[in-house]
Scaffold this active site. Structure first.
Site, PDB file in Angstrom:
ATOM      1  N   TRP A 102      35.834  32.257  25.767  1.00  0.00           N
ATOM      2  CA  TRP A 102      36.631  32.099  26.985  1.00  0.00           C
ATOM      3  C   TRP A 102      36.985  30.645  27.231  1.00  0.00           C
ATOM      4  CZ3 TRP A 102      39.446  35.881  28.139  1.00  0.00           C
ATOM      5  CH2 TRP A 102      38.996  37.192  27.979  1.00  0.00           C
ATOM      6  N   ASP A 172      35.372  28.642  35.561  1.00  0.00           N
ATOM      7  CA  ASP A 172      35.728  30.045  35.369  1.00  0.00           C
ATOM      8  C   ASP A 172      34.430  30.834  35.546  1.00  0.00           C
ATOM      9  OD1 ASP A 172      36.321  32.578  34.495  1.00  0.00           O
ATOM     10  OD2 ASP A 172      37.076  31.978  32.522  1.00  0.00           O
ATOM     11  N   LYS A 196      34.431  42.254  36.808  1.00  0.00           N
ATOM     12  CA  LYS A 196      33.077  42.241  36.262  1.00  0.00           C
ATOM     13  C   LYS A 196      32.060  42.521  37.372  1.00  0.00           C
ATOM     14  CE  LYS A 196      35.314  40.543  32.647  1.00  0.00           C
ATOM     15  NZ  LYS A 196      35.977  39.298  32.277  1.00  0.00           N
TER      16      LYS A 196
HETATM   17  C1  LIG Z   1      37.038  38.661  31.522  1.00  0.00           C
HETATM   18  C2  LIG Z   1      37.107  37.193  31.479  1.00  0.00           C
HETATM   19  C3  LIG Z   1      38.332  36.510  31.463  1.00  0.00           C
HETATM   20  C4  LIG Z   1      39.663  37.211  31.390  1.00  0.00           C
HETATM   21  O1  LIG Z   1      39.986  37.820  32.555  1.00  0.00           O
HETATM   22  P1  LIG Z   1      41.371  38.612  32.703  1.00  0.00           P
HETATM   23  O2  LIG Z   1      41.228  39.261  34.027  1.00  0.00           O
HETATM   24  O3  LIG Z   1      41.437  39.597  31.560  1.00  0.00           O
HETATM   25  O4  LIG Z   1      42.460  37.626  32.646  1.00  0.00           O
HETATM   26  C5  LIG Z   1      38.308  35.129  31.452  1.00  0.00           C
HETATM   27  N1  LIG Z   1      37.156  34.445  31.492  1.00  0.00           N
HETATM   28  C6  LIG Z   1      35.965  35.067  31.497  1.00  0.00           C
HETATM   29  C7  LIG Z   1      34.707  34.262  31.537  1.00  0.00           C
HETATM   30  C8  LIG Z   1      35.906  36.463  31.495  1.00  0.00           C
HETATM   31  O5  LIG Z   1      34.711  37.082  31.524  1.00  0.00           O
END
Ligand SMILES: *Cc1c(COP(=O)(O)O)cnc(C)c1O
Length: 360
Positions: A102, A172, A196
């Site tokens: 990521w 993030d 999540k």
């Molecule tokens: C799932 C995830 C993403 C991507 O998220 P989207 O909603 O598919 O854009 C980005 N960063 C992390 C850490 C994630 O777990």
């Protein structure tokens, strides 16, 4: 009706009481005669739902008054572009810490808008850890320092908030937000997709310090301009109304679990069960350095990967789903977000022991 233990990395399991309440309110929300999905986002009913979700989020995360909370769209993937578009603030470069898949996606996207300095990376050890803070080569003139708090694929998580001086820290937190308390004041910006730990896909949470917004690049789409969204209570355009409503129900559920301190205790207990089982066995291995293991996503491998399919089949026969590891790393991954009950982890650990006894 049968509900399974769903170990999906995302979209992921939601708390059953939330799904039941949503089902009860599906056709007629609080006597309005409508589903939340059918309401105008400018009507008093939805404005109340939206305001309550924001208030709950602020209360749970302890968001200081000088931070905006935005409900946006596009997911964390869009934020990878939205962040540099909004946060460069006249500067040309940003520091990124590369801890896995990521982080790499964030870096790739940011390079379209900014000069990216990878200030530290754990690539040399196959992203099995968080690079020691002392090793980071930070640039004091960077617009911000970007980290991925929890690498959902690699299973590596920060168990500290890095001190980066006066440069704003951007995180993030897609796969760890709401899983434990966070010192929001140590961050300039926190973002994360909801799917999540918070609710359905479609809404992205952004928490950003007031003084950092209002200097977006001129090319920034209005819907992705933090200042414009903040000035319009995240309603510059139609927000993802139903996803915000479910997020509000999840926040209420978290309050009932003792808030984020309660969630942390619950999540630590689950993760300990699973890591203890991995460490006690030579049949299974964990690829992540102990100090940096994720409480949310637990990747593991069977020593003999020829047994992977049999392991997954047996898990499904015992109502445990979505345990296959990400295609880029193989093996298994158990995602044990807030809504995963401890019974699910106990069932997985019992099955792992049983499988080892019959195949080891
Ligand atoms: C799932 C995830 C993403 C991507 O998220 P989207 O909603 O598919 O854009 C980005 N960063 C992390 C850490 C994630 O777990």
């Amino acid at each position: 009706m049968t509900r399974v233990f769903n170990f999906s990395a995302g979209p992921a399991a939601l708390p059953e009481p939330v799904l039941r309440q949503a089902a009860d309110e599906m056709l007629d929300w609080h006597g309005s005669g409508m589903s939340v999905m059918e309401m105008s986002h400018r009507g008093k009913e939805f404005i109340a739902i939206h305001a309550e979700a924001e208030t709950s989020l602020r209360e749970l995360l302890g968001v200081p008054a000088n931070y905006k909370v935005l409900f946006m769209q596009g997911g964390a993937m869009a934020e990878n572009a939205i962040v540099p578009m909004n946060m460069l603030r006249g500067k040309s470069s940003a520091d990124y810490i590369n801890t896995g898949e990521w982080s790499k996606k964030s870096i790739k996207e940011a390079k379209k808008y900014a000069k990216v300095n990878v200030a530290a990376t754990s690539e040399a050890t196959n992203f099995d850890r968080i690079p020691l803070r002392d090793s980071w080569q930070l640039d004091p003139n960077a617009a911000y320092v970007h980290i991925c708090s929890n690498e959902t694929i690699g299973g590596v998580e920060y168990h500290f908030t890095p001190d980066v001086g006066d440069v704003p820290l951007v995180a993030d937190m897609s796969s760890s937000i709401m899983s434990r308390p966070v010192e929001v004041a140590k961050y300039g910006l926190i973002y994360g997709g909801a799917q999540k730990n918070i609710g359905p896909a479609g809404v992205t949470i952004v928490v950003v310090r007031d003084d950092l917004i209002g200097q977006a690049l001129p090319i920034t789409p209005s819907a992705f301009d933090y200042k414009q969204q903040a000035d319009n209570d995240s309603m510059l355009n139609t927000p993802p109304t139903y996803a915000i409503y479910i997020a509000g129900l999840v926040f209420n559920w978290i309050k009932g679990q003792g808030g984020l301190a309660g969630m942390e205790a619950h999540n630590r207990a689950k993760a300990a069960l699973l890591y203890d089982a991995l460490d006690a066995s030579s049949f299974y291995t964990s690829p992540v350095a102990r100090a940096d293991r994720s409480l949310m996503n637990v990747p593991f491998k069977l020593r003999d990967e020829a047994l992977d399919d049999a392991f997954l089949k047996g898990a499904q026969a015992r109502s445990m789903f979505q345990l296959k590891g990400h295609r880029s790393v193989g093996g298994m991954r158990a995602s044990i977000y807030n809504a995963m009950p401890v019974e699910g982890v106990k069932a997985l650990v019992a099955y792992m022991k049983e499988f080892e006894a019959t195949h080891g």
